[in-house]
Enzyme design. Structure first.
Site, PDB file in Angstrom:
ATOM      1  N   THR A 336     -34.084   5.433 -38.296  1.00 37.55           N
ATOM      2  CA  THR A 336     -35.487   5.129 -38.022  1.00 37.55           C
ATOM      3  C   THR A 336     -36.356   6.234 -38.600  1.00 37.55           C
ATOM      4  OG1 THR A 336     -37.119   4.653 -36.291  1.00 37.55           O
ATOM      5  CG2 THR A 336     -35.382   6.219 -35.722  1.00 37.55           C
ATOM      6  N   HIS A 389     -22.868  10.591 -25.530  1.00 28.84           N
ATOM      7  CA  HIS A 389     -21.934  11.687 -25.248  1.00 28.84           C
ATOM      8  C   HIS A 389     -20.622  11.192 -24.661  1.00 28.84           C
ATOM      9  CE1 HIS A 389     -20.802  15.722 -25.077  1.00 28.84           C
ATOM     10  NE2 HIS A 389     -21.695  16.231 -24.236  1.00 28.84           N
TER      11      HIS A 389
END
Length: 418
Positions: A336, A389
């Site tokens: 993006t 994560h």
């Protein structure tokens, strides 16, 4: 009579919102003619008529939600409705008050006559209803000169709320009762969220609730890429008829880095990791109704020119609302670029179920230490990698971003990596 139903759209789409009726009650349609534009979570779809005949009923207005399999319109296939009455004005159909062989009014007239009793909602065209919703008007308060009491778009456009009597309270005024007395007199506009915006909001919240999302940052000296573009842009355009932009460099760098760190090109399915050995890169595009992420397929197998052409075509489809579902499905990683709007730094949100998204930002001249003695103004860009994560450790994320920095600061390496 034949029913026009909402067809199967896609596996993940079960409903949509009627964005625009392309034909009105009383219009004649041929089999295959576009009948209505349907807004879904991802793209707008035009539904065609499976029958030829005159539209006698529209069961839903613009803005209504419809599900797959629901009947949205009725078409009269009778011989008398063939081309001689194509596009006959609706008022004429109504005023004639045709009857069938048992003396009952036809469905159009019967429906309108019932509405004239005041027991049902006002008679109004779909366009009028849509405009009234946007302006926050109650259709019961809108006057019309139509002899049958039908409210048209121009009636809503010319309606002045000040002309309402004390018993006619608009939607905005009713809503304002909920705020405190200090705010009650201040101007407020209530705007209905589009289906796409509702879906974007829902999915972004879902990602933040289900993923252990972190963001790591780095900065890239764009001098080498900008110099290379400056030297090659004219020849590149002459040979490929497309401009050499930054996105192809970043796409190539991302693909090379994903090959080094495959867990960032993965997703979680239950208690297993699905590591993808293909590279379909989503490119976020700001469209009129919200952000969409069309996908550049097999980016690892494409040249710079092919990537630039794909991005250009997908961006044009997004701007003209022509993206197909296939254009949006199946990406493995997303890029993006908030820099085109002036963003200096941000933390992009994951495009689930992907586990990584790269945020590009504005290129800005900043003083950079070349060595202990020298400082230079260099075109610098902050980049951000948001990652899940649960799959990706900090070391892998930082190393992934460092690899992208390394490749872009020496862009000739992209040819070797490719």
């Amino acid at each position: 009579m034949a029913d026009i139903k909402v067809p199967e759209l896609a596996e993940s789409i079960s409903e949509g919102t009627i964005a625009n009726w392309l034909k009105n009650i009383g219009d004649y349609v041929n089999q295959g003619d576009y009948l209505v534009e349907l807004e879904t979570d991802k793209v707008n779809i035009e539904i065609i008529s499976d029958f030829s005949g005159k539209i006698t009923e529209q069961k839903f207005a613009e803005g209504d939600t419809v599900r797959v399999g629901e009947t949205i319109a009725v078409v009269d296939e009778s011989e008398e409705n063939k081309p001689a009455t194509v596009n006959e004005p609706q008022e004429k159909v109504i005023s004639q008050k045709p009857v069938d062989d048992v003396g009952k009014l036809n469905p159009v007239t019967e429906k309108l006559e019932k509405q004239e009793d005041g027991n049902q909602r006002p008679i109004a065209s779909p366009a009028a209803r849509k405009l009234a919703r946007e302006k926050g008007f109650n259709l019961n308060d809108v006057p019309t000169n139509d002899p049958l009491g039908r409210i048209r778009k121009q009636d809503v456009s010319s309606f002045q709320p000040e002309s309402m009597n004390s018993n006619s309270i608009s939607k905005v005024e009713k809503s304002s009762e909920k705020v405190n007395s200090t705010e009650a007199s201040k101007p407020i506009i209530y705007e209905r969220m589009s289906r796409r915006r509702q879906t974007i909001a829902k999915r972004l919240v879902e990602v933040q609730q289900t993923a252990a999302m972190l963001t790591t940052f780095n900065e890239i000296d764009m001098t080498a890429v900008m110099d290379l573009r400056k030297r090659r842009k004219d020849k590149f355009f002459d040979e490929n008829e497309v401009r050499l932009g930054f996105m192809s460099f970043f796409t190539k760098a991302v693909v090379a880095a994903l090959k080094k760190f495959p867990h960032i090109n993965a997703e979680i399915q239950g208690d297993e990791l699905l590591i993808k050995k293909f590279y379909d890169i989503g490119i976020a595009v700001a469209a009129a109704e919200g952000l969409v992420v069309p996908v550049v397929r097999d980016a690892d197998r494409k040249s710079f020119a092919e990537i630039e052409m794909d991005i250009m075509e997908l961006a044009e489809k997004a701007r003209t609302n022509k993206l197909a579902l296939n254009d949006l499905q199946g990406g493995t990683f997303t890029i993006t670029n908030g820099g085109v709007f002036g963003s200096l730094l941000s933390t992009p949100i994951l495009n689930g179920p992907q586990v990584g998204i790269l945020g590009m930002h504005k290129i800005q001249l900043r003083p950079v230490a070349i060595d202990k003695e020298r400082m230079e103004n260099r075109p610098m860009m902050y980049v951000a990698l948001s990652y899940d994560h649960r799959i990706v450790d900090g070391k892998g994320a930082v190393s992934f971003l460092s690899k992208i920095k390394e490749l872009l600061e020496d862009p000739e390496n992209l040819l070797l990596e490719g």
